[in-house]
Design a protein around this motif. Structure first.
Motif, short mmCIF file in Angstrom:
data_model
loop_
_atom_site.label_atom_id
_atom_site.label_comp_id
_atom_site.label_asym_id
_atom_site.label_seq_id
_atom_site.Cartn_x
_atom_site.Cartn_y
_atom_site.Cartn_z
N SER A 1 33.71 43.42 32.56
CA SER A 1 34.45 44.78 32.77
C SER A 1 35.57 44.72 31.83
O SER A 1 36.10 43.69 31.25
CB SER A 1 34.85 45.15 34.10
N ASP A 2 35.99 46.15 31.55
CA ASP A 2 36.89 46.08 30.66
C ASP A 2 38.39 45.56 30.91
O ASP A 2 39.19 45.11 29.88
CB ASP A 2 37.13 47.53 30.11
N ASN A 3 38.47 45.45 32.16
CA ASN A 3 39.98 45.06 32.69
C ASN A 3 39.92 43.39 32.60
O ASN A 3 41.00 42.82 33.38
CB ASN A 3 40.36 45.65 33.65
N ILE A 4 38.77 42.65 32.43
CA ILE A 4 38.62 41.26 32.39
C ILE A 4 38.79 40.82 30.95
O ILE A 4 38.08 41.16 30.12
CB ILE A 4 37.86 40.54 33.27
N GLU A 5 39.48 39.51 30.49
CA GLU A 5 39.49 38.97 29.18
C GLU A 5 39.04 37.54 29.49
O GLU A 5 39.53 36.95 30.48
CB GLU A 5 40.62 39.04 28.62
N HIS A 6 37.99 36.93 28.96
CA HIS A 6 37.56 35.61 28.98
C HIS A 6 38.47 34.86 27.89
O HIS A 6 38.16 34.91 26.72
CB HIS A 6 35.95 35.56 28.50
N LEU A 7 39.34 34.16 28.53
CA LEU A 7 40.36 33.49 27.48
C LEU A 7 39.56 32.05 26.99
O LEU A 7 39.92 31.80 25.81
CB LEU A 7 41.54 32.93 28.24
N ASP B 1 32.23 26.69 36.63
CA ASP B 1 30.81 27.01 36.54
C ASP B 1 29.86 25.54 36.66
O ASP B 1 30.19 24.73 36.11
CB ASP B 1 30.59 27.74 35.30
N ILE B 2 28.95 25.89 37.51
CA ILE B 2 28.06 24.77 37.91
C ILE B 2 27.55 23.78 36.59
O ILE B 2 27.81 22.46 36.61
CB ILE B 2 26.91 25.20 38.65
N THR B 3 27.14 24.67 35.63
CA THR B 3 26.50 24.04 34.34
C THR B 3 27.36 24.25 33.23
O THR B 3 27.36 23.30 32.40
CB THR B 3 25.14 24.56 34.23
N LYS B 4 28.14 25.25 33.06
CA LYS B 4 28.75 25.70 31.80
C LYS B 4 30.22 25.10 31.78
O LYS B 4 30.83 24.98 30.67
CB LYS B 4 28.93 27.02 31.78
N GLY B 5 31.05 24.82 32.68
CA GLY B 5 32.08 24.27 32.71
C GLY B 5 33.36 25.09 33.25
O GLY B 5 32.94 25.92 34.24
N PHE B 6 34.44 24.80 32.78
CA PHE B 6 35.73 25.44 33.42
C PHE B 6 36.07 26.80 32.72
O PHE B 6 36.51 26.70 31.44
CB PHE B 6 36.74 24.25 33.28
N ASP B 7 36.17 27.69 33.25
CA ASP B 7 36.40 29.12 32.80
C ASP B 7 37.98 29.69 32.76
O ASP B 7 38.28 29.40 34.28
CB ASP B 7 35.45 29.87 33.00
N VAL B 8 38.69 30.29 32.12
CA VAL B 8 39.91 30.92 32.59
C VAL B 8 39.69 32.45 32.14
O VAL B 8 39.38 32.58 30.88
CB VAL B 8 40.82 30.31 31.61
N LEU B 9 40.02 33.30 32.89
CA LEU B 9 39.81 34.65 32.84
C LEU B 9 41.10 35.21 32.99
O LEU B 9 42.07 34.78 33.82
CB LEU B 9 38.92 35.38 33.81
N LYS B 10 41.54 36.34 32.40
CA LYS B 10 42.75 37.07 32.16
C LYS B 10 42.53 38.48 33.05
O LYS B 10 41.68 39.15 32.13
CB LYS B 10 43.56 37.21 31.19
N LEU B 11 42.99 38.96 34.10
CA LEU B 11 42.93 40.20 34.66
C LEU B 11 43.90 40.94 34.54
O LEU B 11 45.02 40.66 34.78
CB LEU B 11 42.65 40.17 36.31
N SER B 12 43.83 42.14 33.92
CA SER B 12 44.74 43.30 33.62
C SER B 12 44.34 44.65 34.14
O SER B 12 43.45 45.19 33.79
CB SER B 12 44.96 43.36 31.92
N ASP B 13 45.16 44.90 35.17
CA ASP B 13 44.79 45.99 35.94
C ASP B 13 45.83 46.29 36.66
O ASP B 13 46.62 45.50 37.35
CB ASP B 13 43.50 45.62 36.73
N ARG B 14 46.56 47.87 36.84
CA ARG B 14 47.53 48.17 37.47
C ARG B 14 47.45 47.93 38.93
O ARG B 14 48.51 47.76 39.58
CB ARG B 14 47.67 49.71 37.17
#
Length: 500
Positions: free
Chosen positions: A75-81, A464-477
């Motif tokens: 979604s637009d309010n999440i960034e995959h860092l 993630d079971i197979t892909k590894g360690f993800d970091v996300l940034k949530l930007s939403d009021r």
């Protein structure tokens, strides 16, 4: 990265394909409602699916109804860092814990410690090889705790698999000293009945109590005998962790006969797991409360005396819940979200054939006071995007996002990705953000996706079971106020009082 902002466009072909092939009905008959996939030390199994289901997945990708294989969408309010792939530990990635600038990531082969002081660029501090599914992980002070739920030849990190029917086999809890993050030291092992699938900490100043959840006993297992209708309680002195030991086995489901007093499961309740222990427990120490997800039952209990927890209420859902998997309190402790792990985490259950209520979250209000409190069902929540028949997808591990006056959580859904949703109105939950990858495979049902998704100090971290360690940034009021809350330590199954 592609943005798919209207999940309604993703329902048409996938719903029709599932309904026509009958794949899910056959799959859920074949796969018991057990816990998360536990292949021991081997790779996750793949299952062939019908040609029509393969064609349906391929056509859905071509039409833009679902993302392409391994394609990242959100979604637009999440960034995959960032994503940090697996390294020395090649097994299934499992749970997460946090302390200061560190994240601790479980893996069926051991655990990995990340420095997340710069969330956009986590650095590996150390990796410890210590096989033993599923290596559920938590930390407290200088101690790290690791669950072993596969039968091993001994308690060492060099052990091999061994049948549970052999008396010498070992399963249980391992304790590490992590005062030196670059060189963790294995300091104690405590064997527990039926092993340790998951565990939850009740930390005190001098001691750490561990509630060990395990299940599926058998008369042929010397150290895992039926009815196994309780949990193991371990006491770990902080200054002498090597003396850690089981101090109690409280019976949570008392009853007559060999099966105890939990849900009898099938055939009495078709499609429901028989209760032979608990899968996971979440404790709320500041409120002296705990919620247990126990196979065929959900329970609320008091932990005023941590060595002797007392059940307050017990509920069942024999229509839509197959396997009570985990629990999350809201901040005010007047709600609990229970998850149902339909199909054991290895099935494709996020489609029209299964529907919106099975394999979903169940939201319960807590009404009443003291030991007379009751769990009252309000509604279900399931991600609003249908997934391909090659994607294992069901409700899994998540945490609160600390926004005062609101009930918002982030949650992993295996190949359904990561969902952020609001249950402030417990009768009308709604999704407000999401992230996922396309199918691991378009030809086979392959196990993958987000095992855990947790909010910690301004960011979402997912293993993630197979892909590894993800970091996300949530930007939403609606969630931005949570960025002001910073914790020194977080084990999600030991929920903090964010606003104390």
């Amino acid at each position: 990265m592609t943005l798919l902002n209207d999940p309604r466009t993703r329902r048409r072909r996938l719903g029709a394909a599932a309904a026509c092939t009958g794949l899910l009905a056959a799959l859920l008959t074949a796969v018991p409602a057990a816990a998360t996939p536990d292949p021991g030390d081997g790779p996750a199994a793949e299952r062939e699916i019908s040609r029509s289901a393969q064609a349906g997945a391929a056509a859905a990708i071509a039409d833009g109804e679902i993302p392409g294989q391994d394609e990242i969408v959100h979604s637009d309010n999440i960034e995959h860092l960032t994503n940090i792939p697996k390294d020395a530990l090649s097994g299934i990635n499992s749970d997460l814990a946090f302390q200061g600038k560190y994240a601790f990531a479980g893996n069926y082969d051991g655990f990995r410690i990340f420095d997340i002081s710069n969330p956009k660029s986590p650095k590996t501090v150390s990796q410890v090889l210590c096989p033993g599914s599923q290596n559920d992980i938590s930390v407290s002070g200088d101690l790290l705790f690791l669950s072993t739920d596969s039968s091993r030849s001994d308690s060492s990190c060099n052990s091999t698999t061994q049948p549970a029917t052999e008396k010498s086999s070992w399963e249980g809890m391992k304790v590490f000293d992590i005062s030196d993050k670059q060189n963790p030291k294995y300091v104690a092992a405590v064997e527990t009945a039926c092993g340790s699938h998951t565990h939850s900490l009740v930390p005190e100043r001098k001691n750490v109590y561990i509630y060990v959840s395990s299940y599926s006993p058998s008369a042929s297992y010397p150290d895992c005998q039926p009815p196994h209708d309780g949990i193991s309680v371990i006491k770990v002195p902080r200054k002498a962790p090597e003396t850690a030991a089981v101090v109690n086995f409280p019976v949570l489901f008392p009853g007559e006969g060999p099966d105890g007093g939990g849900n009898p499961g099938s055939p009495t309740n078709p499609g429901v797991s028989k209760t032979t222990g608990c899968h996971d427990i979440t404790v709320l120490p500041e409120k002296d409360l705990a919620a247990g997800a126990c196979m065929g039952d959900g329970i609320l209990f008091s932990i005023k005396d941590p060595e002797n927890p007392k059940v307050i209420d017990q509920v069942q859902d024999n229509v839509n819940f197959a396997f009570w998997h985990s629990a999350t309190f809201n901040q005010k402790a007047n709600k609990v979200v229970f998850t149902d792990e339909l199909g054991g985490g290895g099935a494709a259950t996020c489609n029209a054939a299964i529907g919106p209520n099975r394999g979903a979250d169940g939201i319960y209000d807590i009404v009443g006071k003291g030991d007379k409190r009751k769990l009252v069902f309000r509604s279900y929540y399931k991600i609003p995007r249908h997934q391909a028949d090659t994607e294992n997808c069901v409700a899994h591990n998540g945490s609160l996002i600390p926004v005062k006056g609101k009930d918002i959580m982030v949650q992993a859904w295996y190949q359904g990705g990561v969902s952020v949703w609001d249950f402030t109105d417990s009768s009308a939950p709604k999704e407000i953000a999401w992230f996922e990858r396309g199918p691991v495979s378009t030809t086979t049902l392959s196990v993958g996706g987000a095992w855990s998704a947790y909010y910690y100090n301004g960011y979402i971290y997912s293993n993630d079971i197979t892909k590894g360690f993800d970091v996300l940034k949530l930007s939403d009021r609606r969630t931005d106020p949570a960025q002001r809350i910073h914790l020194r330590e977080l084990n999600v199954q030991t929920q903090p009082d964010y606003f104390d």
